[in-house]
Every structure is written in structure tokens, then in C-alpha cells.
Design an enzyme around this catalytic site. Sequence first.
Site, mmCIF file in Angstrom:
data_model
loop_
_atom_site.group_PDB
_atom_site.id
_atom_site.type_symbol
_atom_site.label_atom_id
_atom_site.label_comp_id
_atom_site.label_asym_id
_atom_site.label_seq_id
_atom_site.Cartn_x
_atom_site.Cartn_y
_atom_site.Cartn_z
ATOM 1 N N ASP A 56 29.535 -5.983 -4.193
ATOM 2 C CA ASP A 56 29.273 -7.421 -4.079
ATOM 3 C C ASP A 56 28.491 -7.944 -5.281
ATOM 4 O O ASP A 56 27.490 -7.331 -5.677
ATOM 5 C CB ASP A 56 28.416 -7.687 -2.835
ATOM 6 C CG ASP A 56 29.212 -8.305 -1.712
ATOM 7 O OD1 ASP A 56 30.305 -8.852 -1.951
ATOM 8 O OD2 ASP A 56 28.723 -8.253 -0.560
ATOM 9 N N GLU A 72 35.889 -14.591 6.635
ATOM 10 C CA GLU A 72 34.796 -14.281 7.561
ATOM 11 C C GLU A 72 34.594 -15.402 8.574
ATOM 12 O O GLU A 72 34.431 -16.581 8.197
ATOM 13 C CB GLU A 72 33.494 -14.026 6.778
ATOM 14 C CG GLU A 72 32.320 -13.728 7.717
ATOM 15 C CD GLU A 72 31.116 -13.069 7.059
ATOM 16 O OE1 GLU A 72 31.199 -12.706 5.860
ATOM 17 O OE2 GLU A 72 30.095 -12.912 7.753
ATOM 18 N N SER A 129 25.035 -7.337 2.199
ATOM 19 C CA SER A 129 24.447 -7.224 3.539
ATOM 20 C C SER A 129 23.342 -6.173 3.540
ATOM 21 O O SER A 129 22.536 -6.129 4.475
ATOM 22 C CB SER A 129 25.529 -6.846 4.563
ATOM 23 O OG SER A 129 26.283 -5.735 4.108
HETATM 24 O O1 KIV Z 1 27.930 -8.056 2.395
HETATM 25 C C1 KIV Z 1 28.795 -7.640 3.177
HETATM 26 O O2 KIV Z 1 28.650 -6.596 3.805
HETATM 27 C C2 KIV Z 1 29.998 -8.442 3.314
HETATM 28 C C3 KIV Z 1 30.953 -8.076 4.408
HETATM 29 C C4 KIV Z 1 30.359 -8.245 5.730
HETATM 30 C C5 KIV Z 1 32.253 -8.787 4.254
HETATM 31 O O3 KIV Z 1 30.196 -9.340 2.574
#
Ligand code: KIV
Length: 305
Positions: A95, A194, A53
Amino acid sequence: MSTHSGAKKRLTIHDLRRMKEAGEKIAVITAYDATAARLVDAAGVDVILVGDSLGMVVQGHDSTLPVTLEQMIYHAALVRRGLTRGPGRAHLVGDLPFGSYQASADEAVKSAMRLVAEGGAESVKLEGGFEFAEVIRRIVRAGVPVMGHIGLTPQSVHKMGGYVVQGKDSDKAQQLLKDARALEAAGCYAIVLECIPAELARIITGQLHVPTIGIGAGPHCDGQVLVLNDVLGMDDAFTPKFVKRFAELGESVKGAVSAYVGEVRARTFPDDEHSFHSSTVRLVPPVAEDDEREEPQGGVTGAPV
Ligand code: KIV
């Protein structure tokens, strides 16, 4: 929290599993830099997610798709450094960005290992259902814990046709339950749900041994995750339904910066309190323009205090 050896006691994936078993809720939040990491860690979060994100809230893109593995490693390393300056209790997950794990299991393993080795993440998160079971197995076998992520998966925004709630009809809900089971069987230690109906999240949570972490998935998940900038109320353009703004820092920032601008313009900042002084500094008078000396002398002598 410290051990007798002085090393910080960090939460592990096993602690998170125990929290589910004990019925304790798990608080997860994103962070993208050292300052934020230090603050959210000190505030007592259980898990910090360096989410892709950051493509939207830090880099200003309109999706997470442009984020690269190099950038994720960079931000994870910043967050890791912040943790060394705080209590250092939170588990750190990074991520895997779009394009770093979809092409092959080999590439996925290499990407996951880089995020751990170079970024300091303790686990990785990837988006996708049962079709990623083999990739997850391979990453876990390589020694890297994996958090799954199903429901609204922002990296598939074009496939989903937008950022829309998933699993609203029985067929899609059944598929998501199947995905969740496949991810658990593949070795995920936790699964993000989500933007799915709360009723479906409750069923999935009840059927899994590993914790579910909800975002827009209602109150029945084992934990919750939100984007830090949303929690702090930094963005006044758009607030999704599932976001609760726990502060209005956007307004505070604008107020503070406009006060600063006002004082600079009014010459009231810096005042004496925010200035340095020296009792020994001596200025040599400037040389007149018609002075014919070859090497004009000018400047400051003496040692500033
Ligand atoms: O990228 C992110 O911040 C996420 C969360 C919102 C779960 O994947």
C-alpha cells in the site's frame, strides 16, 4: 513451485488477469511480517497485500492515516523475506500510505519506486477514483503495476464522515462505475472495491477487463481480500459485518499464554525435557565473606554441553 533454474515461480499481474478470464476466484489476504507471509503463502493465497491497515492492527492507531512510507517499506521487506522461506508463489503488493502520493505525480512515482526497490513489493496499491488517473498513469509508465482501490477508502475517512458503505444511491453508484473505468483506462491491473452494495460490485466487475477484488462488496467480484488478523479472529473488540472469522486465534493465544503463566508460577515449567544438562560442569565453591584473599575465585569451570 520452482522453475528449472531453481527460482521460485511467482504469480504475476498477467496470471491474475488470466484468472479473471478463466472465471477462477482470486484469494488475497494481508500480511505484515515474515512469519505471517510464510504461512499465508504456504496456505495458497494468490496475492499478499502489505496493507496500511497495519496502522490499526499492528500499530494500534484508530485509523490508517499515521502510517508512513518508511514503515510500509519496512513491513513490505519483512513480508518479502518471509516469502523467500515459503513457496514464494503469491504476488506481493504494498500500500502507498496517506501522504505519499497525493501531493504530486512526481512524488507518487518516487514513493512507488521506493516500495518496490527497498520493500520488495511487485506492485503498489493506492486509494482514489478518476482524480488519480494521471498519478496512476505516471507510476505505471515508470514500470510499477498499480492496484486501484475505490468505494470505502479508509485514507479519506474524514472526507467520507466515517467508515460507511459507499455507492448506495444511484448517483454515487454511477460515480463509482465511472471511477472504476477511469482506473482501468489509466492502467490499473486490478481494483479493490471496498464496502459497496453487491449489486453495484457485480455491475462494475462485469464491465471491467481487469479483476475486481472485493472487501464488503459481495460475492460477484473476481477475488476477495480480508485483513489477516480479522480472518484469524485476533480482535475481540469489533468485527465488521463483511468479516468472516475463520479461526478464534485470539482465544487460543490467551489460552496458551495463560497456561504458560500458570506453569511458570507453579514451577512445572521448565521441566527436565526443556532443560540443558552438563556432565562436565564443575562449580568452584563460593569464597567466604571474611576471606582476605585479594581476588576472590568463583564461577563455573568446564564446558557446558
Ligand atoms: O490496508 C488494507 O489492508 C487494505 C485492504 C483491507 C483492502 O487496503
